[in-house]
Scaffold this motif. Structure first.
Motif, mmCIF file in Angstrom:
data_model
loop_
_atom_site.group_PDB
_atom_site.id
_atom_site.type_symbol
_atom_site.label_atom_id
_atom_site.label_comp_id
_atom_site.label_asym_id
_atom_site.label_seq_id
_atom_site.Cartn_x
_atom_site.Cartn_y
_atom_site.Cartn_z
ATOM 1 N N GLU A 328 0.844 -1.105 0.133
ATOM 2 C CA GLU A 328 0.090 0.059 0.074
ATOM 3 C C GLU A 328 0.834 1.360 -0.025
ATOM 4 O OE1 GLU A 328 -4.128 1.300 2.047
ATOM 5 O OE2 GLU A 328 -2.509 0.874 3.477
ATOM 6 N N LEU A 329 1.956 1.256 0.738
ATOM 7 C CA LEU A 329 3.143 2.297 0.686
ATOM 8 C C LEU A 329 3.750 2.387 -0.616
ATOM 9 C CD1 LEU A 329 4.677 4.405 2.227
ATOM 10 C CD2 LEU A 329 6.007 2.647 3.116
ATOM 11 N N LEU A 330 4.064 1.497 -1.236
ATOM 12 C CA LEU A 330 4.602 1.687 -2.521
ATOM 13 C C LEU A 330 3.559 2.051 -3.598
ATOM 14 C CD1 LEU A 330 6.519 -1.771 -2.695
ATOM 15 C CD2 LEU A 330 7.494 0.681 -2.414
ATOM 16 N N GLY A 331 2.234 1.648 -3.468
ATOM 17 C CA GLY A 331 1.326 2.211 -4.438
ATOM 18 C C GLY A 331 1.046 3.623 -4.107
ATOM 19 N N LYS A 332 1.085 4.295 -2.769
ATOM 20 C CA LYS A 332 0.913 5.552 -2.716
ATOM 21 C C LYS A 332 1.810 6.526 -3.507
ATOM 22 C CE LYS A 332 -1.797 5.084 1.714
ATOM 23 N NZ LYS A 332 -1.648 5.502 3.082
ATOM 24 N N ILE A 333 3.398 5.774 -3.113
ATOM 25 C CA ILE A 333 4.241 6.477 -3.626
ATOM 26 C C ILE A 333 4.342 6.680 -5.394
ATOM 27 C CG2 ILE A 333 7.043 6.504 -3.980
ATOM 28 C CD1 ILE A 333 7.028 5.145 -1.040
ATOM 29 N N ALA A 334 3.911 5.481 -5.782
ATOM 30 C CA ALA A 334 3.739 5.408 -7.421
ATOM 31 C C ALA A 334 2.790 6.475 -7.784
ATOM 32 C CB ALA A 334 3.403 3.965 -7.615
ATOM 33 N N ARG A 335 1.726 6.381 -6.922
ATOM 34 C CA ARG A 335 0.498 7.321 -7.349
ATOM 35 C C ARG A 335 0.913 8.759 -7.266
ATOM 36 N NH1 ARG A 335 -3.644 7.616 -2.760
ATOM 37 N NH2 ARG A 335 -2.104 8.643 -2.081
ATOM 38 N N ASP A 336 1.654 9.108 -6.331
ATOM 39 C CA ASP A 336 1.891 10.390 -6.066
ATOM 40 C C ASP A 336 3.147 10.922 -7.126
ATOM 41 O OD1 ASP A 336 0.684 10.427 -3.708
ATOM 42 O OD2 ASP A 336 2.226 10.169 -2.487
ATOM 43 N N SER A 337 3.713 10.009 -7.586
ATOM 44 C CA SER A 337 4.798 10.375 -8.698
ATOM 45 C C SER A 337 4.224 10.264 -10.021
ATOM 46 C CB SER A 337 5.994 9.460 -8.625
ATOM 47 O OG SER A 337 5.758 7.824 -8.951
ATOM 48 N N GLY A 338 2.861 9.908 -10.270
ATOM 49 C CA GLY A 338 2.120 9.918 -11.394
ATOM 50 C C GLY A 338 2.192 8.593 -11.923
ATOM 51 N N TYR A 340 0.556 5.586 -12.332
ATOM 52 C CA TYR A 340 -0.583 4.938 -11.947
ATOM 53 C C TYR A 340 -0.626 3.468 -12.362
ATOM 54 C CZ TYR A 340 -1.865 9.790 -11.713
ATOM 55 O OH TYR A 340 -1.988 11.311 -11.300
ATOM 56 N N LYS A 341 0.155 3.155 -13.402
ATOM 57 C CA LYS A 341 0.148 1.620 -13.587
ATOM 58 C C LYS A 341 1.037 0.768 -12.634
ATOM 59 C CE LYS A 341 1.537 -1.588 -17.285
ATOM 60 N NZ LYS A 341 2.563 -1.666 -18.575
ATOM 61 N N LEU A 342 2.142 1.419 -11.980
ATOM 62 C CA LEU A 342 2.883 0.675 -11.020
ATOM 63 C C LEU A 342 2.006 0.867 -9.635
ATOM 64 C CD1 LEU A 342 5.107 -0.530 -9.937
ATOM 65 C CD2 LEU A 342 6.206 1.674 -9.534
ATOM 66 N N ALA A 343 1.320 1.976 -9.582
ATOM 67 C CA ALA A 343 0.327 2.399 -8.304
ATOM 68 C C ALA A 343 -0.820 1.122 -8.261
ATOM 69 C CB ALA A 343 -0.165 3.314 -8.363
ATOM 70 N N ALA A 344 -1.346 0.854 -9.613
ATOM 71 C CA ALA A 344 -2.496 0.010 -9.614
ATOM 72 C C ALA A 344 -1.892 -1.419 -9.209
ATOM 73 C CB ALA A 344 -3.053 -0.135 -11.033
ATOM 74 N N VAL A 345 -0.818 -1.746 -9.955
ATOM 75 C CA VAL A 345 0.023 -3.028 -9.550
ATOM 76 C C VAL A 345 0.152 -3.247 -7.786
ATOM 77 C CG1 VAL A 345 1.992 -4.657 -9.716
ATOM 78 C CG2 VAL A 345 1.060 -3.273 -11.839
ATOM 79 N N ASN A 346 0.563 -2.203 -7.394
ATOM 80 C CA ASN A 346 0.866 -2.341 -6.035
ATOM 81 C C ASN A 346 -0.273 -2.334 -5.092
ATOM 82 O OD1 ASN A 346 3.893 -2.290 -5.803
ATOM 83 N ND2 ASN A 346 3.749 -0.187 -6.516
ATOM 84 N N PHE A 347 -1.232 -1.606 -5.435
ATOM 85 C CA PHE A 347 -2.771 -1.556 -4.766
ATOM 86 C C PHE A 347 -3.319 -2.936 -4.889
ATOM 87 C CE2 PHE A 347 -2.795 3.176 -4.930
ATOM 88 C CZ PHE A 347 -2.401 3.383 -3.584
ATOM 89 N N ASP A 348 -3.122 -3.506 -6.060
ATOM 90 C CA ASP A 348 -3.751 -4.804 -6.405
ATOM 91 C C ASP A 348 -2.814 -5.820 -5.393
ATOM 92 O OD1 ASP A 348 -5.378 -6.657 -7.957
ATOM 93 O OD2 ASP A 348 -3.400 -7.726 -8.541
#
Length: 492
Positions: A328-338, A340-348
């Motif tokens: 979840e932390l990695l997803g937030k970091i990826a989302r904040d950096s824009g 979104y694909k990596l964020a989606a993977v991490n959130f999944d």
């Protein structure tokens, strides 16, 4: 010897609180003479307890390169002195060593064999101790269902041993398991229960006060409850605390407070300073807290690096609740950096870990509920058995009382009848004696007096005596017989 026993008490607390002894600041070396002195203890439970403590100190805390030689030495001593539970203890040593080497499946297998052997030998303390250690291994393996079930079995064994101290240890360990599953209310419940048992049984050990206060602080930190966390921190800073990790608890809760006050830069500084502090004992979640502080302080790269390092550790693989937070932390970091694909993977990935953690939590809840039901049923059965025994005792007392009253009544009645018959007999004897006195004694006495008077009035006393001699002798003889008869009846 007293200092040695104190060291053993410390090791019990370390294991009971789920703390790895390898984290201890120094190794307490125990000689072979110590083991021999414990082997020679006559009381079986006390002997087993001391040997188990010796094994934990030697193989959990001692230098790893001394393990093979240490195993041979301990095995040789157990065999030489023909220790009753030596086979179970050997399996325990093997399990302890395998856990030290992070070979958890092998450690669990050896511990199950140790439990089986101890059960065959009916070694009550060993059964309790080994089941508790099995729960530690199952927790490390990410098997909370098995761990909570093992704790339930250990609780039954602790009740059988009737040692409140063991119940305090178990409740603290159970609270730690619930804490790791993010079930903070349940964790706090068992901590309060442990404190209640400690107070109720007047267990004078300030280390319990310290560890309970600290574990509560951990729960309040996770629940973001700053006021309660602050109270626990203040308690830990008070004069009633003891324990080799008190310094660690005080400084850890201090940086917890900084995080909840959103003073993340200060928290980062505190954590980094503690990492180089030899007096401070680190735990598995230290780096995770540092990663969270970096992220919240606007340092995503540092947070990401720590999170990836933690995910690569074998320990994280067994704990979905930890992996969930890291992904979840990695997803937030990826989302904040824009990204979104990596964020989606991490959130999944975080969602999958959350589902697994939730599934574990649900199953633990079911097992825990069943254990509580069993505990209530056992309590009801024990209460019913207690009432049954009390009722039987009351009935026995009632019957005994009635019997005693009946016996007393019979004795009283017998005494009264005896007195009545004795009075009747007395009256009869009295009348009989009166009759003898009036008809026998007085009759013969009157005859004698009459004859004597007749002789006294006679002019020729000699002639008169010759005439009444026979009658006088006869009356005197009869009077003598009457007196003897009276004497005999008086004697009767």
């Amino acid at each position: 010897m007293s200092s040695l026993i104190k060291k053993f008490s410390l090791s019990i607390l370390l294991v009971a609180f789920g703390v790895s002894i390898s984290e201890a600041s120094s190794y307490i070396y125990l000689s072979e003479d110590s083991l021999v002195s414990f082997i020679k203890i006559k009381d079986r439970n006390l002997q087993d307890k001391k040997i188990v403590d010796y094994i934990k100190l030697r193989f959990q805390q001692g230098p790893q390169n001394t393990i093979p030689e240490g195993k041979s030495e301990v095995y040789e001593k157990l065999d030489k002195y023909q220790v009753d539970d030596r086979e179970a203890l050997k399996y325990f040593i093997e399990s302890t060593v395998q856990r030290r080497l992070s070979k958890l499946p092998e450690a669990e297998t050896a511990m199950i064999k140790a439990i089986d052997q101890a059960s065959k030998n009916k070694a009550d303390f060993l059964i309790y101790s080994f089941i508790s250690h099995l729960a530690f291994i199952q927790t490390d393996r990410g098997n909370p269902i098995g761990a909570i079930y093992s704790y339930g079995l250990a609780q039954k064994q602790a009740l059988k041993l009737n040692e409140p101290l063991l119940q305090v240890y178990l409740n603290i360990n159970i609270s730690d398991l619930y804490y790791k599953l993010n079930l903070y209310s349940q964790s706090l419940y068992y901590l309060n229960l442990a404190f209640h048992i400690k107070e109720e049984n007047k267990i004078k050990d300030d280390r319990f006060y310290t560890i309970i206060s600290y574990n509560k602080a951990e729960n309040f930190f996770r629940r973001r409850n700053l006021d309660s966390l602050q109270r626990c921190h203040d308690d830990l800073m008070g004069p009633n605390n003891k324990g080799y990790k008190l310094y660690t608890y005080q400084y850890r809760t201090a940086y917890y407070i900084s995080i909840l006050k959103h003073n993340y830069s200060n928290a980062i500084t505190q954590i980094k300073e503690l990492q180089s502090n030899k007096k401070y004992v680190h735990n598995d979640l230290e780096q995770q807290n540092l990663a969270d502080a970096f992220y919240l302080n606007g340092q995503p790269d540092s947070a990401s690096a720590i999170a990836n390092q933690l995910l690569a550790l074998p320990y994280s693989a067994n704990h979905p609740e930890i992996k969930h937070q890291l992904y979840e932390l990695l997803g937030k970091i990826a989302r904040d950096s824009g990204d979104y694909k990596l964020a989606a993977v991490n959130f999944d990935l975080a969602l999958k870990q959350s589902e697994e953690s939730l599934n574990n939590t649900t199953q633990v809840g079911n097992v825990s509920a069943q254990i509580k039901i069993d505990k209530i049923e056992n309590s009801f059965t024990d209460t019913a058995e207690k009432y049954r025994r009390e009722r039987l005792i009351l009935i026995l007392i009632s019957i005994t009382t009635v019997f005693m009253f009946a016996v007393i009544a019979l004795l009283y009645r017998s005494a009264r009848q005896k007195r009545h018959y004795e009075k009747l007999l007395y009256d009869t004897k009295k009348r009989e004696l009166a009759f003898i006195n009036s008809h026998e004694v007085r009759k013969h006495l009157t005859n004698i007096l009459g004859l004597v008077e007749l002789m006294s009035e006679s002019k020729d006393k000699k002639q008169e005596f010759l005439q009444v001699e026979k009658h006088l002798y006869d009356s005197a003889t009869r009077l003598d017989e009457a007196i003897k008869n009276i004497s005999e009846k008086l004697n009767d």
